[in-house]
Design an enzyme around this catalytic site. Structure first.
Site, PDB file in Angstrom:
ATOM      1  N   LYS A   5      39.807  23.034  -6.717  1.00  9.31           N
ATOM      2  CA  LYS A   5      39.356  24.220  -5.928  1.00  9.31           C
ATOM      3  C   LYS A   5      37.597  24.411  -6.501  1.00  9.31           C
ATOM      4  CE  LYS A   5      42.788  27.544  -5.453  1.00  9.31           C
ATOM      5  NZ  LYS A   5      43.007  29.107  -5.897  1.00  9.31           N
ATOM      6  N   ASP A  36      40.991  25.166 -11.119  1.00  5.82           N
ATOM      7  CA  ASP A  36      40.554  26.453 -10.498  1.00  5.82           C
ATOM      8  C   ASP A  36      39.172  26.657 -11.177  1.00  5.82           C
ATOM      9  OD1 ASP A  36      40.318  28.616  -8.747  1.00  5.82           O
ATOM     10  OD2 ASP A  36      41.883  29.783 -10.233  1.00  5.82           O
ATOM     11  N   ARG A  71      57.712  26.560  -5.638  1.00  5.70           N
ATOM     12  CA  ARG A  71      57.664  25.299  -6.072  1.00  5.70           C
ATOM     13  C   ARG A  71      58.284  24.003  -5.160  1.00  5.70           C
ATOM     14  NH1 ARG A  71      55.019  25.845 -11.214  1.00  5.70           N
ATOM     15  NH2 ARG A  71      55.992  27.844 -12.335  1.00  5.70           N
ATOM     16  N   GLY A 110      53.596  23.388 -12.987  1.00  2.00           N
ATOM     17  CA  GLY A 110      52.864  22.942 -11.832  1.00  2.00           C
ATOM     18  C   GLY A 110      52.867  21.660 -11.413  1.00  2.00           C
ATOM     19  N   ASP A 134      53.492  27.247  -7.781  1.00  2.00           N
ATOM     20  CA  ASP A 134      54.126  28.549  -7.366  1.00  2.00           C
ATOM     21  C   ASP A 134      53.445  29.824  -7.287  1.00  2.00           C
ATOM     22  OD1 ASP A 134      53.295  28.833 -10.222  1.00  2.00           O
ATOM     23  OD2 ASP A 134      54.839  30.402 -10.636  1.00  2.00           O
ATOM     24  N   PHE A 154      45.283  30.871  -2.071  1.00  2.00           N
ATOM     25  CA  PHE A 154      46.064  30.705  -2.912  1.00  2.00           C
ATOM     26  C   PHE A 154      47.211  29.669  -2.610  1.00  2.00           C
ATOM     27  CE2 PHE A 154      49.622  31.239  -5.692  1.00  2.00           C
ATOM     28  CZ  PHE A 154      49.223  31.410  -6.985  1.00  2.00           C
TER      29      PHE A 154
HETATM   30  P1  5GP Z   1      42.101  27.350 -14.230  1.00  2.28           P
HETATM   31  O1  5GP Z   1      42.079  27.379 -15.332  1.00  2.28           O
HETATM   32  O2  5GP Z   1      41.427  25.859 -13.762  1.00  2.28           O
HETATM   33  O3  5GP Z   1      41.412  28.436 -13.527  1.00  2.28           O
HETATM   34  O4  5GP Z   1      43.530  27.356 -13.744  1.00  2.28           O
HETATM   35  C1  5GP Z   1      44.288  26.296 -13.533  1.00  2.28           C
HETATM   36  C2  5GP Z   1      45.797  26.734 -13.259  1.00  2.28           C
HETATM   37  O5  5GP Z   1      45.903  27.856 -12.636  1.00  2.28           O
HETATM   38  C3  5GP Z   1      46.627  25.751 -12.693  1.00  2.28           C
HETATM   39  O6  5GP Z   1      47.155  24.614 -13.616  1.00  2.28           O
HETATM   40  C4  5GP Z   1      47.622  26.580 -12.006  1.00  2.28           C
HETATM   41  O7  5GP Z   1      48.692  26.546 -12.663  1.00  2.28           O
HETATM   42  C5  5GP Z   1      46.791  27.971 -11.732  1.00  2.28           C
HETATM   43  N1  5GP Z   1      46.392  28.059 -10.267  1.00  2.28           N
HETATM   44  C6  5GP Z   1      44.987  28.051  -9.922  1.00  2.28           C
HETATM   45  N2  5GP Z   1      44.746  28.133  -8.611  1.00  2.28           N
HETATM   46  C7  5GP Z   1      46.050  28.063  -8.171  1.00  2.28           C
HETATM   47  C8  5GP Z   1      46.645  28.275  -6.791  1.00  2.28           C
HETATM   48  O8  5GP Z   1      45.613  28.164  -5.786  1.00  2.28           O
HETATM   49  N3  5GP Z   1      48.006  28.216  -6.724  1.00  2.28           N
HETATM   50  C9  5GP Z   1      48.700  28.268  -7.588  1.00  2.28           C
HETATM   51  N4  5GP Z   1      50.046  28.127  -7.652  1.00  2.28           N
HETATM   52  N5  5GP Z   1      48.276  28.041  -8.960  1.00  2.28           N
HETATM   53  C10 5GP Z   1      47.091  28.331  -9.167  1.00  2.28           C
END
Ligand code: 5GP
Length: 179
Positions: free
Chosen positions: A130, A102, A164, A43, A158, A151
């Site tokens: 977020k 996230d 992407r 990403g 992606d 999202f």
């Molecule tokens: P976390 O561990 O903070 O919940 O997730 C982080 C990872 O989840 C990010 O590096 C990404 O790969 C994916 N992710 C979280 N939210 C989104 C989103 O809104 N869109 C996309 N494409 N990936 C997300």
């Protein structure tokens, strides 16, 4: 705009201006230090490439790949390392480059891991955040933009390996990931 995208949040020009700003900030903060920039695949690949060009000194680059969402959209909290760093980071000033924070679980795990490897310092730059969705208390040292709980795709992000290469950052239509 692609037909699967509901709304553009940040245009290519807005992203580029923000990346330039972040690069300048990082350049000021790490003056005189030997910085190792670590991109989290896949990403952050696009952000990483553009960001390092805006850092006004020589840096080293490495990459890690960790398991992420795949086709579903819930973080499990279990982080699997798919590709590890090439070299030791002992006594190095490390800057992790993430696409989006996230729940925070991925970054929490990665930051701890790199600290345990005795880096001199571990900081984080994230393109997006977020904050509403956070499960662990963590925030980036440098942030591009905060986004609402939708999202997000484009500029490296992606859904099921698609979108992407969109040059902007946008919200994916829910019917695309709910179908
Ligand atoms: P976390 O561990 O903070 O919940 O997730 C982080 C990872 O989840 C990010 O590096 C990404 O790969 C994916 N992710 C979280 N939210 C989104 C989103 O809104 N869109 C996309 N494409 N990936 C997300």
């Amino acid at each position: 705009m692609h037909t699967d995208v509901q709304e553009i949040l940040f245009t290519e020009e807005e992203v580029s201006a923000k990346v330039r700003e972040l690069g300048e900030q990082i350049t000021r903060d790490y003056q005189g230090q030997n910085l190792l920039v670590i991109g989290i695949l896949k990403g952050a690949a696009m952000f990483m490439g553009d960001l390092v060009k805006r850092i006004g000194m020589l840096v080293e680059m490495d990459f890690m790949a960790v398991s992420s969402y795949g086709k579903s959209s819930e973080s499990s909290g279990v982080v699997r390392i798919i590709k590890d760093l090439d070299k030791s980071i002992e006594d190095r000033h490390v800057l992790i480059v993430e696409d989006i924070i996230d729940t925070g679980l991925t970054l929490h795990y990665l930051k701890n891991l790199l600290q345990q490897r005795n880096a001199a310092s571990v900081k984080v730059v994230s393109l997006l955040d977020k904050p509403e969705r956070r499960k662990v208390e963590i925030s980036p040292d440098y942030l591009g933009f905060s986004v609402p709980d939708h999202f997000i795709v484009g500029y490296g992000l992606d859904f099921a390996e698609r979108y992407r290469n969109l040059p902007y950052i946008g919200v994916l239509k829910p019917e695309v990931y709910q179908s």
